[in-house]
Design an enzyme around this catalytic site. Sequence first.
Site, PDB file in Angstrom:
ATOM      1  N   HIS A 251       0.857  -1.179   0.000  1.00 18.08           N
ATOM      2  CA  HIS A 251       0.000   0.000   0.000  1.00 18.08           C
ATOM      3  C   HIS A 251       0.889   1.223   0.000  1.00 18.08           C
ATOM      4  CE1 HIS A 251      -3.198   2.819   0.970  1.00 18.08           C
ATOM      5  NE2 HIS A 251      -4.059   1.861   0.770  1.00 18.08           N
TER       6      HIS A 251
ATOM      7  N   ASP B 166      -7.715  -5.492   0.809  1.00 18.28           N
ATOM      8  CA  ASP B 166      -8.330  -6.305  -0.241  1.00 18.28           C
ATOM      9  C   ASP B 166      -8.059  -7.802  -0.083  1.00 18.28           C
ATOM     10  OD1 ASP B 166      -9.354  -4.080  -1.850  1.00 18.28           O
ATOM     11  OD2 ASP B 166      -7.246  -3.639  -2.229  1.00 18.28           O
TER      12      ASP B 166
END
Length: 371
Positions: A257, A308
């Site tokens: 990320h 996710d």
Amino acid sequence: MSTTKGLEGVVATTSSVSSIIDGVLTYHGYDIDDLADNASFEEVVYLLWNHRLPDYEELQSFKKELADAAEVPEAVIEQMKSYPIKDVHPMAALRTAVSNLGLFDSSADETSEEANRQKAIKLQAQLPTLVTAFSRIRDGKDPVAPKTDLSFAANFLYMLTGEEPDEISEKAFNKALVLHADHELNASTFTARVCVATLSDMYSGVTAAIGALKGPLHGGANERVMKMLSEIGEVDNAEPYIKDALARKVKIMGFGHRVYKNGDPRAKHLKEMSRQLTHITGETKWYDMSVKIDEIVTNEKGLLPNVDFYSASVYHSLGIEHDLFTPIFAVSRVSGWIAHILEQFENNRLIRPRAEYTGPDRQEWLPIEKR
């Protein structure tokens, strides 16, 4: 003029909606861990829009407003039936349906605080109705009307399946909604703010945000995680599959990320939900496979799972079709989009950055016969 690819590290605005500081995600100052463990999604929506948690009476009133606004105009459902059902992705259908909602709201272009609040209620309440209706229509079933006596999370699962969910499923889905509600100035939120900064309407802002969320580098990642798990099939296949993918420099979806360097704080909640739900369904392989992939990618690449990765096996265990994962993301994230839209309207300035020109210079015009 200095530039940064992808605007990485660029502070584009100020906001009080949510923060990511030293790897800690908060909504209006409340740690995501506290909210995930304790809050209903309705409380989180109220918090995002009103900058504070509701008291008991406020929460009951807010729940009723959402429940009463959940039905969508029949014309929107009829239009949905005309979509090329077998070929269209649910995110494309949702993008179109939300735009259609604006056509049936007489206050769509009104800008008063109360008009915007009513549009916010409608959008938050009706996105679940749209997503579940599309899912059922393409399966040849009639949409299920929302109930007014169920929680937001339970109502979504009820409209999707026609059956009220058990307590564990409702709790798991509620937690997933809380975790996805907002995430500072992510791509779809920034898109929403850019759109409404022109003083366009809230339906346009949410439609634009859905368009940004549709991409596999944003909301579409969890669907691709489940596709990968399905291709692997069994736990013993995980290591050779992932190591081969890494050797070929294939991107493993659900890891890393740009904002979090020490791990996404939301991932641990979804990991535990995955463990519990796969145990209940008797399909622990999805969790075990995910853990194995997590270990390999972390050790080999130093990348940690993001929100996710484990959400894929959570939604799969709830019996949700894989291409609905991203629309569900939108069902939650619309709460954050709206909070940012309202904030943008409060102190608006047109968002119009500059670009550093890198093209040719001092070109001379030639008549067409000399080109």
